[in-house]
Design a protein around this motif. Sequence first.
Motif, PDB file in Angstrom:
ATOM      1  N   LEU A   1       0.831  -1.198   0.000  1.00 13.05           N
ATOM      2  CA  LEU A   1       0.000   0.000   0.000  1.00 13.05           C
ATOM      3  C   LEU A   1       0.871   1.255   0.000  1.00 13.05           C
ATOM      4  CD1 LEU A   1      -2.647  -1.132   2.632  1.00 13.05           C
ATOM      5  CD2 LEU A   1      -2.874  -1.124   0.143  1.00 13.05           C
ATOM      6  N   GLN A   2       0.346   2.311  -0.579  1.00 13.61           N
ATOM      7  CA  GLN A   2       1.035   3.600  -0.588  1.00 13.61           C
ATOM      8  C   GLN A   2       0.854   4.305   0.751  1.00 13.61           C
ATOM      9  OE1 GLN A   2      -0.780   6.610  -3.050  1.00 13.61           O
ATOM     10  NE2 GLN A   2       1.152   7.659  -3.345  1.00 13.61           N
ATOM     11  N   ASP A   3      -0.336   4.193   1.309  1.00 19.27           N
ATOM     12  CA  ASP A   3      -0.645   4.851   2.575  1.00 19.27           C
ATOM     13  C   ASP A   3      -1.656   3.999   3.332  1.00 19.27           C
ATOM     14  OD1 ASP A   3      -3.564   6.224   2.159  1.00 19.27           O
ATOM     15  OD2 ASP A   3      -2.427   6.196   0.284  1.00 19.27           O
ATOM     16  N   LEU A   4      -1.786   4.296   4.608  1.00 19.61           N
ATOM     17  CA  LEU A   4      -2.712   3.570   5.470  1.00 19.61           C
ATOM     18  C   LEU A   4      -3.792   4.519   5.962  1.00 19.61           C
ATOM     19  CD1 LEU A   4      -0.073   1.659   7.608  1.00 19.61           C
ATOM     20  CD2 LEU A   4      -1.257   0.849   5.564  1.00 19.61           C
ATOM     21  N   ARG A   5      -5.047   4.052   5.964  1.00 18.84           N
ATOM     22  CA  ARG A   5      -6.161   4.867   6.453  1.00 18.84           C
ATOM     23  C   ARG A   5      -6.812   4.253   7.686  1.00 18.84           C
ATOM     24  NH1 ARG A   5      -8.238   7.553   1.286  1.00 18.84           N
ATOM     25  NH2 ARG A   5      -6.271   7.797   0.191  1.00 18.84           N
ATOM     26  N   VAL A   6      -6.196   3.188   8.207  1.00 18.33           N
ATOM     27  CA  VAL A   6      -6.681   2.535   9.420  1.00 18.33           C
ATOM     28  C   VAL A   6      -5.493   2.287  10.347  1.00 18.33           C
ATOM     29  CG1 VAL A   6      -8.680   1.413   8.334  1.00 18.33           C
ATOM     30  CG2 VAL A   6      -6.464   0.234   8.360  1.00 18.33           C
ATOM     31  N   ARG A   7      -5.823   1.989  11.615  1.00 24.32           N
ATOM     32  CA  ARG A   7      -4.800   1.672  12.600  1.00 24.32           C
ATOM     33  C   ARG A   7      -5.140   0.351  13.280  1.00 24.32           C
ATOM     34  NH1 ARG A   7      -4.909   7.125  15.978  1.00 24.32           N
ATOM     35  NH2 ARG A   7      -7.041   6.415  16.034  1.00 24.32           N
ATOM     36  N   ARG A   8      -4.121  -0.244  13.889  1.00 23.95           N
ATOM     37  CA  ARG A   8      -4.329  -1.484  14.640  1.00 23.95           C
ATOM     38  C   ARG A   8      -5.434  -1.273  15.671  1.00 23.95           C
ATOM     39  NH1 ARG A   8       0.049  -5.100  17.971  1.00 23.95           N
ATOM     40  NH2 ARG A   8      -1.416  -6.800  18.345  1.00 23.95           N
ATOM     41  N   GLY A   9      -6.355  -2.239  15.731  1.00 27.71           N
ATOM     42  CA  GLY A   9      -7.457  -2.169  16.682  1.00 27.71           C
ATOM     43  C   GLY A   9      -8.738  -1.603  16.100  1.00 27.71           C
ATOM     44  N   ASP A  10      -8.644  -0.920  14.950  1.00 27.20           N
ATOM     45  CA  ASP A  10      -9.847  -0.363  14.319  1.00 27.20           C
ATOM     46  C   ASP A  10     -10.783  -1.487  13.883  1.00 27.20           C
ATOM     47  OD1 ASP A  10      -8.818   2.194  14.554  1.00 27.20           O
ATOM     48  OD2 ASP A  10      -8.455   2.470  12.399  1.00 27.20           O
ATOM     49  N   ARG A  11     -12.086  -1.267  14.053  1.00 29.32           N
ATOM     50  CA  ARG A  11     -13.104  -2.149  13.480  1.00 29.32           C
ATOM     51  C   ARG A  11     -13.407  -1.605  12.088  1.00 29.32           C
ATOM     52  NH1 ARG A  11     -14.011  -6.773  15.329  1.00 29.32           N
ATOM     53  NH2 ARG A  11     -16.083  -6.720  14.441  1.00 29.32           N
ATOM     54  N   VAL A  12     -13.466  -2.485  11.100  1.00 25.78           N
ATOM     55  CA  VAL A  12     -13.764  -2.065   9.736  1.00 25.78           C
ATOM     56  C   VAL A  12     -14.994  -2.802   9.228  1.00 25.78           C
ATOM     57  CG1 VAL A  12     -11.376  -1.431   9.182  1.00 25.78           C
ATOM     58  CG2 VAL A  12     -12.183  -3.735   8.679  1.00 25.78           C
ATOM     59  N   VAL A  13     -15.700  -2.173   8.314  1.00 21.86           N
ATOM     60  CA  VAL A  13     -16.857  -2.793   7.669  1.00 21.86           C
ATOM     61  C   VAL A  13     -16.464  -3.180   6.248  1.00 21.86           C
ATOM     62  CG1 VAL A  13     -18.535  -1.529   9.074  1.00 21.86           C
ATOM     63  CG2 VAL A  13     -17.786  -0.572   6.885  1.00 21.86           C
ATOM     64  N   LYS A  14     -17.213  -4.105   5.675  1.00 23.53           N
ATOM     65  CA  LYS A  14     -16.968  -4.505   4.295  1.00 23.53           C
ATOM     66  C   LYS A  14     -17.026  -3.267   3.408  1.00 23.53           C
ATOM     67  CE  LYS A  14     -18.635  -7.583   0.688  1.00 23.53           C
ATOM     68  NZ  LYS A  14     -19.581  -8.667   0.367  1.00 23.53           N
ATOM     69  N   GLY A  15     -16.010  -3.099   2.572  1.00 25.50           N
ATOM     70  CA  GLY A  15     -15.952  -1.972   1.656  1.00 25.50           C
ATOM     71  C   GLY A  15     -15.271  -0.733   2.208  1.00 25.50           C
ATOM     72  N   GLN A  16     -14.882  -0.752   3.481  1.00 29.62           N
ATOM     73  CA  GLN A  16     -14.223   0.419   4.076  1.00 29.62           C
ATOM     74  C   GLN A  16     -12.831   0.600   3.471  1.00 29.62           C
ATOM     75  OE1 GLN A  16     -14.480   0.710   8.326  1.00 29.62           O
ATOM     76  NE2 GLN A  16     -12.663   2.011   8.467  1.00 29.62           N
ATOM     77  N   ILE A  17     -12.443   1.840   3.262  1.00 33.05           N
ATOM     78  CA  ILE A  17     -11.127   2.147   2.697  1.00 33.05           C
ATOM     79  C   ILE A  17     -10.045   1.839   3.720  1.00 33.05           C
ATOM     80  CG2 ILE A  17      -9.634   3.976   1.810  1.00 33.05           C
ATOM     81  CD1 ILE A  17     -12.270   5.360   0.839  1.00 33.05           C
ATOM     82  N   LEU A  18      -9.043   1.069   3.288  1.00 28.33           N
ATOM     83  CA  LEU A  18      -7.912   0.704   4.138  1.00 28.33           C
ATOM     84  C   LEU A  18      -6.669   1.509   3.802  1.00 28.33           C
ATOM     85  CD1 LEU A  18      -8.320  -3.173   3.954  1.00 28.33           C
ATOM     86  CD2 LEU A  18      -9.210  -1.621   5.706  1.00 28.33           C
ATOM     87  N   GLY A  19      -6.542   1.916   2.548  1.00 26.40           N
ATOM     88  CA  GLY A  19      -5.366   2.644   2.089  1.00 26.40           C
ATOM     89  C   GLY A  19      -5.420   2.813   0.589  1.00 26.40           C
ATOM     90  N   GLY A  20      -4.288   3.224   0.037  1.00 24.91           N
ATOM     91  CA  GLY A  20      -4.185   3.414  -1.402  1.00 24.91           C
ATOM     92  C   GLY A  20      -3.170   2.471  -2.016  1.00 24.91           C
ATOM     93  N   VAL A  21      -3.350   2.159  -3.279  1.00 27.30           N
ATOM     94  CA  VAL A  21      -2.440   1.274  -4.017  1.00 27.30           C
ATOM     95  C   VAL A  21      -1.042   1.889  -4.049  1.00 27.30           C
ATOM     96  CG1 VAL A  21      -1.905   0.360  -6.325  1.00 27.30           C
ATOM     97  CG2 VAL A  21      -4.258   0.279  -5.449  1.00 27.30           C
ATOM     98  N   GLY A  22      -0.068   1.028  -3.824  1.00 32.18           N
ATOM     99  CA  GLY A  22       1.333   1.434  -3.898  1.00 32.18           C
ATOM    100  C   GLY A  22       2.062   0.569  -4.899  1.00 32.18           C
ATOM    101  N   GLY A  23       3.136  -0.057  -4.449  1.00 30.95           N
ATOM    102  CA  GLY A  23       3.944  -0.881  -5.346  1.00 30.95           C
ATOM    103  C   GLY A  23       4.955  -0.029  -6.089  1.00 30.95           C
ATOM    104  N   ASP A  24       5.825  -0.681  -6.773  1.00 30.52           N
ATOM    105  CA  ASP A  24       6.933  -0.029  -7.467  1.00 30.52           C
ATOM    106  C   ASP A  24       6.623   0.104  -8.953  1.00 30.52           C
ATOM    107  OD1 ASP A  24       9.349   0.811  -8.521  1.00 30.52           O
ATOM    108  OD2 ASP A  24      10.518  -0.827  -7.666  1.00 30.52           O
ATOM    109  N   GLU A  25       6.549   1.334  -9.421  1.00 30.67           N
ATOM    110  CA  GLU A  25       6.256   1.560 -10.842  1.00 30.67           C
ATOM    111  C   GLU A  25       7.299   0.940 -11.759  1.00 30.67           C
ATOM    112  OE1 GLU A  25       5.951   5.813 -10.953  1.00 30.67           O
ATOM    113  OE2 GLU A  25       3.866   5.778 -10.299  1.00 30.67           O
TER     114      GLU A  25
END
Length: 125
Positions: A68-92
């Motif tokens: 991932l490029q970035d994180l939008r959640v933290r350890r311990g967070d409850r998430v629902v189906k479809g919730q944003i976790l982060g953005g695509v990263g990887g090496d171009e």
Amino acid sequence: VDGTIAYAFGEAKAGGGTRQGLGIGAPRGALVRAVEAGQVEWAGSRDLLGQTVVVNHGGGYWSAYLYLQDLRVRRGDRVVKGQILGGVGGDEQSAEGTHVELRIYEPAGNQSREVDPVRWLRSRS
């Protein structure tokens, strides 16, 4: 994330071994969403796997989102189906380009094992 298949689960790696997840090619920063509800067990950097989120769905089922490029959640967070976790990263510059790797784990005795994310997702729809 909407994208194209960069590599399939079980596909041979150039350096040996096999792929443990599904690579999904998408533009850098494209939104990566949780495949099911659960609790974030890990959100941070994982050596060569880059920024990673691991979600515990209960019953021995887990999903992991690598490169991932970035994180939008933290350890311990409850998430629902479809919730944003982060953005695509990887090496171009890599053969895969910008992408996220989705791994799914299911119970296997006292441990968990990786399974084909496509098969797992199809079984849940």
